[in-house]
Design a protein around this motif. Sequence first.
Motif, PDB file in Angstrom:
ATOM      1  N   ALA A  31       0.814  -1.219   0.000  1.00 24.48           N
ATOM      2  CA  ALA A  31       0.000   0.000   0.000  1.00 24.48           C
ATOM      3  C   ALA A  31       0.848   1.271   0.000  1.00 24.48           C
ATOM      4  CB  ALA A  31      -0.931  -0.010   1.210  1.00 24.48           C
ATOM      5  N   GLU A  32       1.910   1.310   0.799  1.00 26.36           N
ATOM      6  CA  GLU A  32       2.714   2.530   0.905  1.00 26.36           C
ATOM      7  C   GLU A  32       3.377   2.866  -0.426  1.00 26.36           C
ATOM      8  OE1 GLU A  32       6.458   4.395   3.469  1.00 26.36           O
ATOM      9  OE2 GLU A  32       5.628   2.436   3.989  1.00 26.36           O
ATOM     10  N   LYS A  33       4.066   1.905  -1.025  1.00 21.98           N
ATOM     11  CA  LYS A  33       4.747   2.146  -2.300  1.00 21.98           C
ATOM     12  C   LYS A  33       3.734   2.427  -3.410  1.00 21.98           C
ATOM     13  CE  LYS A  33       8.928  -0.547  -1.373  1.00 21.98           C
ATOM     14  NZ  LYS A  33       9.764  -1.696  -1.812  1.00 21.98           N
ATOM     15  N   ARG A  34       2.621   1.729  -3.364  1.00 23.87           N
ATOM     16  CA  ARG A  34       1.593   1.934  -4.389  1.00 23.87           C
ATOM     17  C   ARG A  34       1.033   3.353  -4.333  1.00 23.87           C
ATOM     18  NH1 ARG A  34      -3.918  -1.710  -4.617  1.00 23.87           N
ATOM     19  NH2 ARG A  34      -4.969  -0.666  -6.368  1.00 23.87           N
ATOM     20  N   LEU A  35       0.810   3.864  -3.124  1.00 23.46           N
ATOM     21  CA  LEU A  35       0.267   5.215  -2.979  1.00 23.46           C
ATOM     22  C   LEU A  35       1.242   6.268  -3.504  1.00 23.46           C
ATOM     23  CD1 LEU A  35      -1.538   5.120   0.487  1.00 23.46           C
ATOM     24  CD2 LEU A  35      -2.567   5.664  -1.724  1.00 23.46           C
ATOM     25  N   TYR A  36       2.523   6.108  -3.180  1.00 25.70           N
ATOM     26  CA  TYR A  36       3.501   7.067  -3.683  1.00 25.70           C
ATOM     27  C   TYR A  36       3.609   6.998  -5.204  1.00 25.70           C
ATOM     28  CZ  TYR A  36       5.233   8.281   0.978  1.00 25.70           C
ATOM     29  OH  TYR A  36       5.351   8.752   2.270  1.00 25.70           O
ATOM     30  N   ALA A  37       3.548   5.788  -5.756  1.00 20.63           N
ATOM     31  CA  ALA A  37       3.614   5.647  -7.216  1.00 20.63           C
ATOM     32  C   ALA A  37       2.403   6.292  -7.877  1.00 20.63           C
ATOM     33  CB  ALA A  37       3.714   4.170  -7.587  1.00 20.63           C
ATOM     34  N   LEU A  38       1.226   6.123  -7.280  1.00 21.33           N
ATOM     35  CA  LEU A  38       0.029   6.772  -7.813  1.00 21.33           C
ATOM     36  C   LEU A  38       0.159   8.288  -7.721  1.00 21.33           C
ATOM     37  CD1 LEU A  38      -2.759   4.460  -6.318  1.00 21.33           C
ATOM     38  CD2 LEU A  38      -2.223   4.744  -8.745  1.00 21.33           C
ATOM     39  N   ALA A  39       0.668   8.769  -6.588  1.00 22.37           N
ATOM     40  CA  ALA A  39       0.821  10.214  -6.400  1.00 22.37           C
ATOM     41  C   ALA A  39       1.749  10.817  -7.450  1.00 22.37           C
ATOM     42  CB  ALA A  39       1.350  10.503  -5.001  1.00 22.37           C
ATOM     43  N   SER A  40       2.798  10.078  -7.810  1.00 22.66           N
ATOM     44  CA  SER A  40       3.762  10.614  -8.782  1.00 22.66           C
ATOM     45  C   SER A  40       3.147  10.793 -10.157  1.00 22.66           C
ATOM     46  CB  SER A  40       4.976   9.686  -8.870  1.00 22.66           C
ATOM     47  OG  SER A  40       4.641   8.459  -9.506  1.00 22.66           O
ATOM     48  N   ARG A  41       1.998  10.170 -10.413  1.00 20.38           N
ATOM     49  CA  ARG A  41       1.343  10.265 -11.713  1.00 20.38           C
ATOM     50  C   ARG A  41       0.310  11.377 -11.788  1.00 20.38           C
ATOM     51  NH1 ARG A  41       3.295   5.237 -11.028  1.00 20.38           N
ATOM     52  NH2 ARG A  41       3.525   3.787 -12.785  1.00 20.38           N
ATOM     53  N   VAL A  42      -0.035  11.964 -10.650  1.00 23.90           N
ATOM     54  CA  VAL A  42      -1.066  13.003 -10.624  1.00 23.90           C
ATOM     55  C   VAL A  42      -0.444  14.363 -10.950  1.00 23.90           C
ATOM     56  CG1 VAL A  42      -2.788  14.181  -9.207  1.00 23.90           C
ATOM     57  CG2 VAL A  42      -2.401  11.727  -8.910  1.00 23.90           C
ATOM     58  N   PRO A  43      -0.975  15.101 -11.933  1.00 25.40           N
ATOM     59  CA  PRO A  43      -0.417  16.410 -12.306  1.00 25.40           C
ATOM     60  C   PRO A  43      -0.862  17.506 -11.328  1.00 25.40           C
ATOM     61  CG  PRO A  43      -2.294  15.917 -13.705  1.00 25.40           C
ATOM     62  CD  PRO A  43      -2.085  14.701 -12.836  1.00 25.40           C
ATOM     63  N   MET A  44      -0.384  17.420 -10.114  1.00 29.36           N
ATOM     64  CA  MET A  44      -0.822  18.347  -9.074  1.00 29.36           C
ATOM     65  C   MET A  44       0.294  19.324  -8.723  1.00 29.36           C
ATOM     66  SD  MET A  44      -0.802  15.615  -5.903  1.00 29.36           S
ATOM     67  CE  MET A  44       0.430  14.320  -5.816  1.00 29.36           C
ATOM     68  N   GLY A  45      -0.076  20.374  -8.001  1.00 22.33           N
ATOM     69  CA  GLY A  45       0.879  21.385  -7.586  1.00 22.33           C
ATOM     70  C   GLY A  45       1.738  20.915  -6.426  1.00 22.33           C
ATOM     71  N   GLN A  46       2.776  21.701  -6.137  1.00 23.43           N
ATOM     72  CA  GLN A  46       3.724  21.306  -5.094  1.00 23.43           C
ATOM     73  C   GLN A  46       3.096  21.297  -3.698  1.00 23.43           C
ATOM     74  OE1 GLN A  46       6.582  19.981  -5.870  1.00 23.43           O
ATOM     75  NE2 GLN A  46       6.136  20.376  -8.029  1.00 23.43           N
ATOM     76  N   ALA A  47       2.131  22.156  -3.448  1.00 21.98           N
ATOM     77  CA  ALA A  47       1.466  22.146  -2.136  1.00 21.98           C
ATOM     78  C   ALA A  47       0.726  20.835  -1.923  1.00 21.98           C
ATOM     79  CB  ALA A  47       0.509  23.326  -2.021  1.00 21.98           C
ATOM     80  N   ASP A  48       0.060  20.337  -2.966  1.00 22.69           N
ATOM     81  CA  ASP A  48      -0.633  19.052  -2.861  1.00 22.69           C
ATOM     82  C   ASP A  48       0.359  17.900  -2.731  1.00 22.69           C
ATOM     83  OD1 ASP A  48      -3.284  19.949  -2.944  1.00 22.69           O
ATOM     84  OD2 ASP A  48      -3.263  20.081  -5.120  1.00 22.69           O
ATOM     85  N   ARG A  49       1.480  17.985  -3.452  1.00 23.03           N
ATOM     86  CA  ARG A  49       2.508  16.946  -3.330  1.00 23.03           C
ATOM     87  C   ARG A  49       3.080  16.926  -1.911  1.00 23.03           C
ATOM     88  NH1 ARG A  49       4.943  14.693  -7.887  1.00 23.03           N
ATOM     89  NH2 ARG A  49       6.996  14.777  -6.926  1.00 23.03           N
ATOM     90  N   TYR A  50       3.260  18.118  -1.338  1.00 25.24           N
ATOM     91  CA  TYR A  50       3.771  18.164   0.031  1.00 25.24           C
ATOM     92  C   TYR A  50       2.762  17.571   1.010  1.00 25.24           C
ATOM     93  CZ  TYR A  50       5.849  19.735   4.365  1.00 25.24           C
ATOM     94  OH  TYR A  50       6.392  19.751   5.625  1.00 25.24           O
ATOM     95  N   ALA A  51       1.477  17.834   0.784  1.00 27.12           N
ATOM     96  CA  ALA A  51       0.449  17.258   1.656  1.00 27.12           C
ATOM     97  C   ALA A  51       0.490  15.738   1.611  1.00 27.12           C
ATOM     98  CB  ALA A  51      -0.932  17.757   1.235  1.00 27.12           C
ATOM     99  N   VAL A  52       0.820  15.176   0.451  1.00 27.26           N
ATOM    100  CA  VAL A  52       0.921  13.717   0.318  1.00 27.26           C
ATOM    101  C   VAL A  52       2.114  13.188   1.103  1.00 27.26           C
ATOM    102  CG1 VAL A  52       1.406  11.847  -1.318  1.00 27.26           C
ATOM    103  CG2 VAL A  52      -0.290  13.591  -1.888  1.00 27.26           C
ATOM    104  N   VAL A  53       3.268  13.817   0.918  1.00 29.26           N
ATOM    105  CA  VAL A  53       4.466  13.303   1.580  1.00 29.26           C
ATOM    106  C   VAL A  53       4.433  13.568   3.084  1.00 29.26           C
ATOM    107  CG1 VAL A  53       6.056  15.287   1.466  1.00 29.26           C
ATOM    108  CG2 VAL A  53       6.939  12.971   1.154  1.00 29.26           C
ATOM    109  N   ALA A  54       3.699  14.598   3.505  1.00 30.28           N
ATOM    110  CA  ALA A  54       3.642  14.936   4.925  1.00 30.28           C
ATOM    111  C   ALA A  54       2.507  14.231   5.660  1.00 30.28           C
ATOM    112  CB  ALA A  54       3.488  16.443   5.095  1.00 30.28           C
ATOM    113  N   ALA A  55       1.667  13.476   4.935  1.00 24.88           N
ATOM    114  CA  ALA A  55       0.568  12.750   5.591  1.00 24.88           C
ATOM    115  C   ALA A  55       1.147  11.718   6.550  1.00 24.88           C
ATOM    116  CB  ALA A  55      -0.309  12.071   4.544  1.00 24.88           C
ATOM    117  N   SER A  56       0.629  11.673   7.763  1.00 30.00           N
ATOM    118  CA  SER A  56       1.251  10.846   8.804  1.00 30.00           C
ATOM    119  C   SER A  56       0.865   9.376   8.724  1.00 30.00           C
ATOM    120  CB  SER A  56       0.889  11.404  10.188  1.00 30.00           C
ATOM    121  OG  SER A  56      -0.520  11.424  10.360  1.00 30.00           O
TER     122      SER A  56
END
Length: 205
Positions: free
Chosen positions: A153-178
Motif C-alpha cells: 500500500a505505501e509504495k503503491r500510494l507514492y507511485a500513484l501520487a507521482s502520476r497526478v499532475p498536481m501542484g507542489q502544495a498538494d505533493r507536500y500534503a501527500v508526503v507529509a501525511a502521517s
Amino acid sequence: MFPLQSVLLPGEPLPLRIFEPRYVALVRDVMATDRIFGVVLIARGREVGGGDVRHDIGTAARVLDCESLGAERFAVRCEGAYRIRINKWLEDDPYPRADIEPWPDEPDDRVLPLSALNELQARIEDLLRRVATVQQVRLPRRWSIATGLPSGAEKRLYALASRVPMGQADRYAVVAASTLTARVAALNEAVDTVNAMLDFRESER
C-alpha cells in the motif's frame, strides 16, 4: 540537505545538474559516504544562492549514478528512498545541513481497505484520461495506470501520487501525511483540485 522548489516522493526519480559550489561539495561528500542526502521543499525563496525558508518534512534521496561533466559540474541521477523529518536545521556550512530522522508512517488503528486504494486508483486513471483528452493526446487502447505499479500500500500510494499532475502544495500534503489513510485523503483532495481546474478551463471555452 538539498532544498528544492519541488517535492520528491519516495520511489520517484530525481535527475540533478549540479554546478553551485556548495552543492558540488555536497555531492563529493555524499559520494564518499553512503550516497544519501535529504531533499526538502522550499517554502519561500530560491534554490540558488541560499536565504530560503524550508519545510521540515522531506525525503531521503539515494544517488544511483553520478557523472562528472567537467569544470566542477555533475549530472546526478537519484531516487527517493524514504521520508525524513528535520529535528533541527544546522548552519549552512559548507552546504545546507540538518539533524534528521527517518519518518515512517505512524501507526493507525484504522485499517486501510483495499477498496479505498482501488477506488483512488480508478479516480486517478479517469483523471489522466481526462487530461489526455484536454491535451489531445491519444492513449493506447489498453492503457492502464496499473501497469508497473509496485505492490504494498505505501509504495503503491507514492507511485500513484507521482502520476497526478498536481501542484507542489498538494505533493507536500501527500508526503507529509502521517498515515496511509491520511495519504489517501490527501490524494483524493488533489484529484478533486485538478478536476476542478479542468472544469474551469472547459467552462471558459
